[in-house]
Design an enzyme around this catalytic site. Structure first.
Site, PDB file in Angstrom:
ATOM      1  N   SER A   1       0.796  -1.243   0.147  1.00 45.34           N
ATOM      2  CA  SER A   1       0.103  -0.128  -0.248  1.00 45.34           C
ATOM      3  C   SER A   1       0.458   0.920   0.147  1.00 45.34           C
ATOM      4  O   SER A   1       2.482   0.914   0.645  1.00 45.34           O
ATOM      5  CB  SER A   1      -0.919   0.048   1.304  1.00 45.34           C
ATOM      6  N   LEU A   2       0.272   2.319  -0.080  1.00 47.68           N
ATOM      7  CA  LEU A   2       1.048   3.790  -0.594  1.00 47.68           C
ATOM      8  C   LEU A   2       0.945   4.300   1.130  1.00 47.68           C
ATOM      9  O   LEU A   2      -0.293   4.545   1.187  1.00 47.68           O
ATOM     10  CB  LEU A   2       0.724   4.119  -1.834  1.00 47.68           C
TER      11      LEU A   2
ATOM     12  N   GLU B   1       1.957  10.462 -10.262  1.00 51.92           N
ATOM     13  CA  GLU B   1       1.171   9.917 -10.864  1.00 51.92           C
ATOM     14  C   GLU B   1      -0.097  10.716 -10.302  1.00 51.92           C
ATOM     15  O   GLU B   1      -0.319  10.216  -9.204  1.00 51.92           O
ATOM     16  CB  GLU B   1       1.210   8.858 -11.197  1.00 51.92           C
TER      17      GLU B   1
ATOM     18  N   LYS C   1      -3.673   9.517  -8.503  1.00 48.61           N
ATOM     19  CA  LYS C   1      -4.281   8.485  -7.927  1.00 48.61           C
ATOM     20  C   LYS C   1      -5.605   8.428  -7.442  1.00 48.61           C
ATOM     21  O   LYS C   1      -6.694   9.374  -6.896  1.00 48.61           O
ATOM     22  CB  LYS C   1      -3.633   8.309  -6.583  1.00 48.61           C
TER      23      LYS C   1
ATOM     24  N   ARG D   1      -6.683  -7.223  -3.896  1.00 47.54           N
ATOM     25  CA  ARG D   1      -5.953  -6.647  -3.067  1.00 47.54           C
ATOM     26  C   ARG D   1      -5.482  -7.764  -1.678  1.00 47.54           C
ATOM     27  O   ARG D   1      -5.031  -8.397  -1.576  1.00 47.54           O
ATOM     28  CB  ARG D   1      -5.257  -5.182  -2.307  1.00 47.54           C
TER      29      ARG D   1
END
Length: 189
Positions: free
Chosen positions: A23-24, A57, A59, A80
């Protein structure tokens, strides 16, 4: 707020990802970004004067999807889940018209992206259905985690891709190089 992903529903088959889906982290201030840059420089053993390029980028807010291709064919799709194991949702993903069923790369690979419901599709859906959907993120997640692929298809979902998690027979020297490969396989980025 301490856990990424969701539990696997019993109705879906389990899919073990070939590589973990991370995960970011979120940055909410300039200080967060400066600290992140400093961590990167420590990991790479770079000074503050060394050049370091970043890729920025958009999101998208939808549901993370992980697609598996082998021999140029889409053979699996999954959520996920907990990052190691997700829910197999191939039938649902196949209803997204912008996802290629076949690609030119013949090696086995997994590609990560986001299944989304465009706001225009949400607006159209809400105008034509008695019970409106509250937001596009939940509409996409609910459609992809629905056992009936025709419901998924009725949401007119889209998908954008940003990461190759696993690939056989190929290495990438930069994120830009990976994005070029993703576009060459005709995925939206």
């Amino acid at each position: 707020t301490q856990q990424v992903g969701t539990e696997i529903l019993g109705e879906f088959a389990r899919h073990e990802h070939l590589a973990p889906l991370f995960s970011l982290d979120k940055s909410r201030s300039k200080g967060d970004l400066v600290n992140w840059d400093q961590r990167n420089r420590r990991i790479l053993d770079l000074s503050d004067q060394d050049a370091l390029d970043y890729v920025v980028e958009l999101k998208f807010d939808g549901l993370t999807i992980n697609l598996t291709y082998e021999g140029g064919h889409l053979i699996q799709a999954a959520t996920r889940g907990n990052g190691l194991v997700g829910e197999a949702i191939l039938a649902q993903v196949k209803t997204i018209k912008t996802i290629p069923q076949q690609v030119s790369y013949l090696g086995r690979f997994e590609i990560q992206g986001e299944g989304i419901m465009p706001l225009s599709a949400l607006e159209h859906y809400n105008q034509t259905h008695e019970i409106p959907l509250k937001n596009a993120r939940n509409a996409a997640a609910g459609a992809l985690r629905n056992l009936n692929p025709s419901i998924t298809a009725s949401r007119n979902l889209d998908a954008y891709f940003y990461q190759i998690n696993y690939i056989e027979g190929r290495d990438f020297n930069s994120h830009d190089e990976m994005l070029i490969f993703i576009r060459e396989q005709e995925f939206k980025t």
